[in-house]
Design an enzyme around this catalytic site. Structure first.
Site, short mmCIF file in Angstrom:
data_model
loop_
_atom_site.label_atom_id
_atom_site.label_comp_id
_atom_site.label_asym_id
_atom_site.label_seq_id
_atom_site.Cartn_x
_atom_site.Cartn_y
_atom_site.Cartn_z
N GLU B 65 27.90 2.87 34.16
CA GLU B 65 26.75 2.94 35.08
C GLU B 65 26.07 4.31 34.99
OE1 GLU B 65 27.74 2.64 39.22
OE2 GLU B 65 25.74 1.92 39.78
N LYS B 137 20.39 -3.95 40.00
CA LYS B 137 21.57 -3.99 40.88
C LYS B 137 21.21 -4.58 42.24
CE LYS B 137 25.26 -0.80 42.40
NZ LYS B 137 25.77 0.60 42.21
N CYS B 174 28.39 -2.28 39.11
CA CYS B 174 29.27 -1.59 40.08
C CYS B 174 29.51 -2.36 41.39
CB CYS B 174 28.73 -0.19 40.34
SG CYS B 174 30.00 0.95 40.95
#
Lengths: 326, 326
Positions: B65, B137, B174
């Site tokens: 990330e 995300k 994540c």
């Protein structure tokens, strides 16, 4: 010790929806057992273990899946439906056991609802012996040696946690444990812990590597429900070898390994793969709350983008799948 | 080696919806890195590792990330938005790297969409350097040391897997890894593997027990997505210590431990907690298919009972919660 009594008055049930209602550490017991050759002998053993657990201060006792009998789903035979015909008597029996020992008791019974209509049903009793509620196994497996679709009509209870004097319990059964949706829904409805009576094991002909992968995946998926939802998980599994009465396969070696994990998925205690055991664990609601507050997964869910969950598969029209340009 | 080429013709996309489109064993590489003090130096290191991985035969390379920079979300400072302003140039750069080494490349970049509107965006390049697609995300964390809600607008891409020449990739980032809903949706849309660039670590002041619980839960939840959905998971994490520039906390010790697990959640390979590593794993589509066929969790989902998943919490009206009578 008890933070909350079961409230039977519908008019004042609103307060029941507050999650994490138990406020002190609670002692729980899982009874991991073999089948003892007959229902009568098995009931004697189970009842003795419940008495022992209560004597040790357990407030919540969990039994394994279909604990009154052998795991009869290894073959498809109509004679096993006879096991379901005593459902009402079974319920009476376990209610009395719960009341005698003043424990909340999670049982797993074979329910005849009508001839030709049977369920794999968890009945939960409060410490006074009253029925807190029941859960009919929603996800039904069917694979060699586990022919459950022959025996069990998929449940119609939905995923509704059950209120008891030790809190709101998210009780499901065995195959349900592979479904994150089921665990999530129980948590969203305020379940303070997830409980799985189960019956899973190995075939001896499988390789050691395959046995290990299956065993680890069974533990991992259940721990993941604790983590994703920030609540403890209690899983009570059968132990011992049971031959296949149909003779198609050798039989199942149930792998035990019952366990309790905390809200981070951390193992609090775990039984071995061979022994009959009463497995004790203390559940701490303060720890659960702290975990949920610092890793608040429920806070950030993107519920407006979860529609696909309600579909069998999302392959209907590939042209509607939009991609952003960079 | 390649079973399927990316199809850019909208009129013939139907065949793309068949899942498990890659048919031979594929070599994948995860590049677990430290931040090397500057973006320029870090890019040199990353590019060198990609070349090495391609030289070893990797067809798919996954980066961690926000791999171009330090993990800047330890404090809230507007100057870090400058990092997002080169998004288009960054995309050009990584596309050229992918084309030069003929690898499918999963990058994680800071995207300026408009001033005051930024995303944490995974851009996936095909082996010819073209953009296969991007994922913004969706689940954004915010806890001490991880102030991502200041920097990143929650994504609007939804959970759409991206088609590449090595298959359909379920790329998330994540915090998404804690959400079983996200993994499930990717699988229901035909993702053949799940991929998580990530940046997670410890604070040194935490106890060893807490560190272990966090680390294990991070591994467990991701393995569970493999298990629940019957597809491999690739997770690439940052490594090394990075101080908090704001000085509020000491800094984060990123715990590495990048891993690849198979469709049963079995660990195929895992990096350590300290080293910069190129982690290789072979992914076998036959194994994935076999696992899905014998443990067919998608077959038995009770989709008509999953409505609650689309709600924030299911506490609106306790009187509507019905219980069956026994």
């Amino acid at each position: 010790m008890l933070a909350k009594k079961k409230n039977k008055n519908k008019d004042t049930t609103t307060e029941k929806m507050t999650s994490l209602c138990y406020t002190t550490i609670m002692k729980t017991a899982l009874i991991q057992q073999k089948y003892h050759g007959t229902k009568a002998q098995t009931l004697i053993e189970t009842t003795r273990h419940i008495a022992a657990a209560a004597g040790e201060g357990a407030e919540l006792v969990v039994l394994q899946e279909l604990h009154q009998h052998e795991y009869f789903c290894q073959s498809e035979m109509t004679r096993y439906f006879d096991y379901a015909r005593n459902f009402k008597a079974d319920v009476d029996y376990w209610g009395k056991v719960a009341a005698r020992h003043k424990v909340v008791l999670v049982t797993s019974l074979f329910e005849e609802r009508a001839p030709g209509l049977y369920h794999n049903t968890a009945v939960v009793f409060d410490r006074d012996g009253s029925i807190a509620g029941k859960y009919r196994k929603m996800h039904i497996p069917d694979d060699p040696g586990f022919y459950e679709k022959f025996y069990f009509t998929p449940g119609d209870t939905g995923f509704e946690p059950l209120d008891t004097s030790v809190g709101r319990l998210g009780v499901m059964v065995c195959w349900d444990q592979w479904y994150p949706e089921a665990a999530r829904i129980m948590a969203l409805k305020g379940a303070e812990m997830l409980i799985y009576p189960t019956a899973i094991g190995w075939f001896d002909h499988e390789s050691d590597g395959e046995k290990r992968r299956q065993w680890e995946s069974w533990i991992t998926i259940q721990r993941s429900h604790a983590i994703a939802n920030g609540i403890p998980v209690l899983s009570c599994n059968r132990v011992g070898f049971e031959p296949d009465p149909g003779g198609a396969l050798e039989g199942i070696h149930f792998w035990g390994s019952s366990f309790v994990c905390g809200a981070q998925g951390e193992m609090l205690t775990q039984a071995d793969t061979e022994s009959e055991t009463i497995l004790y664990a203390d559940i701490d609601p303060d720890h659960t709350r702290q975990v949920r507050d610092i890793w608040p997964f429920l806070r950030d869910r993107r519920i407006e983008k979860y529609d696909c969950i309600g579909h069998r598969f999302c392959d209907s029209d590939p042209d509607t799948r939009t991609r952003p340009s960079v």
